[in-house]
Design a protein around this motif. Structure first.
Motif, PDB file in Angstrom:
ATOM      1  N   UNK A 143       0.828  -1.206   0.000  1.00  0.00           N
ATOM      2  CA  UNK A 143       0.000   0.000   0.000  1.00  0.00           C
ATOM      3  C   UNK A 143       0.867   1.263   0.000  1.00  0.00           C
ATOM      4  N   UNK A 144       1.973   1.199   0.728  1.00  0.00           N
ATOM      5  CA  UNK A 144       2.849   2.372   0.786  1.00  0.00           C
ATOM      6  C   UNK A 144       3.507   2.658  -0.556  1.00  0.00           C
ATOM      7  N   UNK A 145       3.571   1.633  -1.435  1.00  0.00           N
ATOM      8  CA  UNK A 145       4.125   1.809  -2.780  1.00  0.00           C
ATOM      9  C   UNK A 145       3.025   1.935  -3.833  1.00  0.00           C
ATOM     10  N   UNK A 146       1.774   1.895  -3.407  1.00  0.00           N
ATOM     11  CA  UNK A 146       0.664   2.019  -4.333  1.00  0.00           C
ATOM     12  C   UNK A 146       0.523   0.841  -5.276  1.00  0.00           C
ATOM     13  N   UNK A 147       0.855  -0.355  -4.809  1.00  0.00           N
ATOM     14  CA  UNK A 147       0.837  -1.563  -5.639  1.00  0.00           C
ATOM     15  C   UNK A 147      -0.309  -2.467  -5.198  1.00  0.00           C
ATOM     16  N   UNK A 148      -1.007  -3.073  -6.163  1.00  0.00           N
ATOM     17  CA  UNK A 148      -2.132  -3.953  -5.855  1.00  0.00           C
ATOM     18  C   UNK A 148      -1.810  -5.409  -6.189  1.00  0.00           C
ATOM     19  N   UNK A 149      -2.571  -6.328  -5.584  1.00  0.00           N
ATOM     20  CA  UNK A 149      -2.422  -7.755  -5.882  1.00  0.00           C
ATOM     21  C   UNK A 149      -2.727  -8.028  -7.360  1.00  0.00           C
ATOM     22  N   UNK A 150      -3.749  -7.372  -7.895  1.00  0.00           N
ATOM     23  CA  UNK A 150      -4.148  -7.599  -9.285  1.00  0.00           C
ATOM     24  C   UNK A 150      -3.017  -7.251 -10.235  1.00  0.00           C
ATOM     25  N   UNK A 151      -2.343  -6.163  -9.945  1.00  0.00           N
ATOM     26  CA  UNK A 151      -1.224  -5.738 -10.789  1.00  0.00           C
ATOM     27  C   UNK A 151      -0.097  -6.764 -10.751  1.00  0.00           C
ATOM     28  N   UNK A 152       0.203  -7.283  -9.579  1.00  0.00           N
ATOM     29  CA  UNK A 152       1.309  -8.220  -9.419  1.00  0.00           C
ATOM     30  C   UNK A 152       1.012  -9.600 -10.005  1.00  0.00           C
ATOM     31  N   UNK A 153      -0.261  -9.977 -10.039  1.00  0.00           N
ATOM     32  CA  UNK A 153      -0.624 -11.325 -10.467  1.00  0.00           C
ATOM     33  C   UNK A 153      -0.751 -11.471 -11.978  1.00  0.00           C
ATOM     34  N   UNK A 154      -0.716 -10.371 -12.714  1.00  0.00           N
ATOM     35  CA  UNK A 154      -0.918 -10.418 -14.151  1.00  0.00           C
ATOM     36  C   UNK A 154       0.155 -11.272 -14.825  1.00  0.00           C
ATOM     37  N   UNK A 155      -0.262 -12.286 -15.566  1.00  0.00           N
ATOM     38  CA  UNK A 155       0.632 -13.191 -16.309  1.00  0.00           C
ATOM     39  C   UNK A 155       1.608 -13.958 -15.416  1.00  0.00           C
ATOM     40  N   UNK A 156       1.269 -14.121 -14.159  1.00  0.00           N
ATOM     41  CA  UNK A 156       2.202 -14.771 -13.239  1.00  0.00           C
ATOM     42  C   UNK A 156       2.073 -16.297 -13.271  1.00  0.00           C
TER      43      UNK A 156
END
Length: 285
Positions: A184-197
């Motif tokens: 959250x402090x970096x403004x990153x979401x689970x959805x963003x990280x999971x793309x094409x993983x």
């Protein structure tokens, strides 16, 4: 020397953008070519020889853990080039849109930090808000006095300590909460990280149809599997097995222990559900 599997997880396109612990297709091919011709057995042959006690000391197979998309995109073409089939040990929650947060967090520190040490400094800063300064100092001292994961030479000391806090001190719930606060402090979401993983079910079906072996790796990939109750362990493998059976049409007979964690109850469960061959992360009994 004993017959064994050569285990792989993460792959990357280019050496200069290697994620922590990942290798390129070029590196995988060099590893394959380092074995004498005929030593790496097709998965089905290795499995069948194992069942009847006919594996030679030098026999090797190739295994992949964790259902990662990079394995089919980067590693599979190399296997096809050399006419090799492998074991693919998959956990099933990610195929039901229940992503493994530990893999997401790995994706985060690989993509947003230059080195793991840089990330670990941030991790400790946030950890100090969860644990008192005294507790943190005590736990870090305890870690320094242990050999936790020292047998795995590819882990740096900071990686070992990170996993120590993750698995032995915080536990899944507190660790997830801590990491989510960092994201959250970096403004990153689970959805963003999971793309094409991760892989999809079509990948599993195609691999199975091409004589690769799809095996169990639990449903949700707990890092401390041996701490689960008998019923929890049973459910993990039953759900995992049903998913593989449904997608491939084949009942899984092989498995790999997630994070090398299991106990006598685990082995009893695996035997009960029909597993015949299992892999662990090292050569110890």
């Amino acid at each position: 020397m004993e017959p064994h599997g050569v285990m792989f997880h993460h792959f990357c396109e280019h050496r200069h953008t290697d994620s922590l612990g990942a290798i390129t297709a070029e590196r995988l091919e060099k590893i394959i070519l380092s074995y004498s011709p005929g030593r790496i057995l097709p998965a089905l042959e290795w499995y069948e020889r194992a069942l009847v006690g006919k594996l030679e000391e030098s026999d090797v197979c190739i295994t992949f853990d964790d259902s990662l998309r990079s394995q089919v995109e980067i590693a599979l073409p190399i296997l096809r080039k050399h006419d090799i089939t492998a074991f693919w040990f998959i956990y099933s929650s990610i195929f039901e849109d229940k992503g493994n947060v530990f893999e997401l967090f790995r994706q985060f520190y690989n993509n947003y930090f230059t080195t793991f040490g840089e990330f670990f400094s941030v991790f400790l800063t946030h950890l100090s808000k969860v644990l008192s300064s005294l507790d943190l100092e005590v736990q870090r001292k305890k870690f320094s006095e242990t050999d936790y994961l020292r047998e795995f030479k590819f882990y740096s000391d900071s990686e070992r300590e990170y996993r120590y806090f993750r698995d032995r001190v915080l536990g899944r719930e507190k660790f997830t909460s801590l990491m989510n606060s960092i994201l959250a402090s970096y403004g990153v979401t689970h959805k963003e990280l999971s793309k094409y993983l991760w892989m999809v079910n079509d990948d599993l079906k195609e691999l199975s149809d091409q004589q690769h072996i799809i095996g169990l790796h639990s449903y949700s990939h707990p890092t401390e599997f041996c701490s689960l109750t008998y019923q929890q362990q049973l459910m993990e493998y039953q759900l995992n097995a049903r998913h593989i059976q449904r997608v491939t049409g084949k009942s899984p007979k092989t498995m790999a222990h997630p994070v090398n964690s299991y106990n006598a109850e685990t082995l009893n469960i695996l035997a009960t559900i029909g597993v015949e061959v299992g892999f662990r992360a090292n050569m110890q009994q």
